[in-house]
Structure formats: C-alpha cells, structure tokens
Design a protein around this motif. Structure first.
Motif, short mmCIF file in Angstrom:
data_model
loop_
_atom_site.label_atom_id
_atom_site.label_comp_id
_atom_site.label_asym_id
_atom_site.label_seq_id
_atom_site.Cartn_x
_atom_site.Cartn_y
_atom_site.Cartn_z
N PRO A 1 45.80 31.11 30.83
CA PRO A 1 46.09 32.40 31.47
C PRO A 1 46.06 32.25 33.00
N PHE B 1 46.04 34.42 36.81
CA PHE B 1 45.71 35.70 37.45
C PHE B 1 45.90 35.59 38.95
N SER C 1 46.63 38.65 31.46
CA SER C 1 47.01 37.70 32.50
C SER C 1 48.44 37.94 32.94
#
Length: 222
Positions: free
Chosen positions: A11, A13, A32
């Motif tokens: 993920p 971010f 995400s």
C-alpha cells in the motif's frame, strides 16, 4: 493446470507533513492511494515523532507498510520588548498577545502594579514555540526624610543652611512651625512648605518684603 500466485501489493500513502508539538493530526486514510483497505496502529500522537503501521484487510494480497509522522520539537523562543519599571500603583498596559517574532499566546498571572512580578507567556499549540517569561519591576514609594530643626526664640533668625534642598536655585524649607520678625507673624503647621529665594543675607531685619499665603503653602520672597 496453472495456478496463478499474485504478488502482494505494498500500500502507498501520501506523506504527512511534520507538525509542532500539540499540532493537529488528521486521521490517517484507511484506503491507500493504490486501493488497499486496512487499519492503522498505534493511535495518533501529536506530541512525539511516531511510526504507524498499516495492516491491510485479509484477502487483498497486500503487505503491511509503515508511515512516520515527524513532530518537531519546540525551537522558537518568543521575544518581547522589555516593559519599563513603574512606581507602585502606576499604570500597566496589557501585555501583547503576539511576540515580536510572530508567536501568539497568553500571559499569566494577571498584571500586578503593586509588586515586581514575573509573567509567563504560553504559546498557542502548533507554533513550535517555547514558553518564555517577562519580569516587570515595580519600585516601592520612598518616604523623604529630613533632619529635625532645633527650636529658635521669637525674633531671632537662625541659619537655615541644613534645611535647604536646592532645586533650580530655589530652596524648600519644611518643619518650621512659626517665625516672628518685628510685626510680622507667620504661623504654619508641620506640613507647610516655605519657598525662599536669595537667602544670602537673611540676618538683616529688612529681608522680608512680601508674604504670599495660599492654602497650606507659604512663600516668602526676598
């Protein structure tokens, strides 16, 4: 038969900008930027730099990941112009709530114009600023003291040398209760202030030319 094994996705971010201690931290997103759902731990902490772990929901072929949010330490010291000393009971204007270097905050304790006091400035949270102090000096009032004048006999003029305090070529005399010269009689009380000019020949009988009396004040001109 072919079995496909999908590679786990990490993920991603957006990085959270650093904050100051006590600053606002918005909740971290639970999805995400590449579509992985999950949860964060530990709870957000806006007082210290912390690394948070994102755990994807099961079944998404996703790895866990981390995100560090930096909490900067307070490094700015608010600055203020020094307040000039005052006399006891004098006027104290309110202290400024914004420092000369742009930090906002509050002061404590309340202003006191009767005693020297140190005041503490507490910056509003999120400005990366430390507390600071400012001391305002309150000078106590001084009571003037004078040497007592010895009594004199009626009709006698005694040297007033030790009674005078020179200020702009004038002399102030205090503590004289009465003075008799020929037919002239001056009776005052201990609070009277007599102002004399040119007392270089005060032993002559004709030195008093005028007597001006007003309220509790007596002025003798020579």
């Amino acid at each position: 038969m072919t079995i496909t094994v999908n590679q786990k996705v990490t993920p991603t971010f957006n990085q959270v900008a650093p904050i100051c201690p006590g600053g606002t931290l918005n909740p971290l997103p639970t999805s995400s930027t590449n579509g992985i759902n999950g949860t964060w731990s530990p709870a957000l902490n806006n007082t210290a730099t912390t690394t948070y772990t994102f755990t994807p929901t099961a079944g998404q072929c996703a790895n866990s990941t981390t995100l560090t949010i930096t909490v900067n330490q307070n490094t700015i010291i608010p600055t203020f112009n020094q307040v000039a000393p005052i006399c006891e009971g004098g006027i104290l204007n309110p202290l400024p709530t914004t420092s000369t270097n742009g930090i906002n905050g509050t002061w404590s304790p309340s202003l006191n114009n009767t005693a020297t006091t140190t005041y503490t400035f507490t910056p509003t949270a999120g400005q990366c600023a430390n507390s600071t102090t400012l001391t305002i000096t309150v000078n106590q009032k001084v009571t003037p003291t004078f040497n007592q004048v010895a009594p004199i006999c009626p009709g006698k003029i005694k040297s007033f040398t030790n009674l005078f305090h020179q200020w702009n070529q004038r002399y102030l005399v205090t503590g004289v209760k009465q003075y008799i010269h020929h037919n002239l009689y001056i009776h005052t009380d201990c609070r009277t202030v007599c102002e004399f000019n040119h007392l270089d020949h005060y032993s002559k009988p004709n030195i008093i030319r005028h007597l001006i009396r007003w309220h509790r004040f007596v002025r003798v001109e020579y």
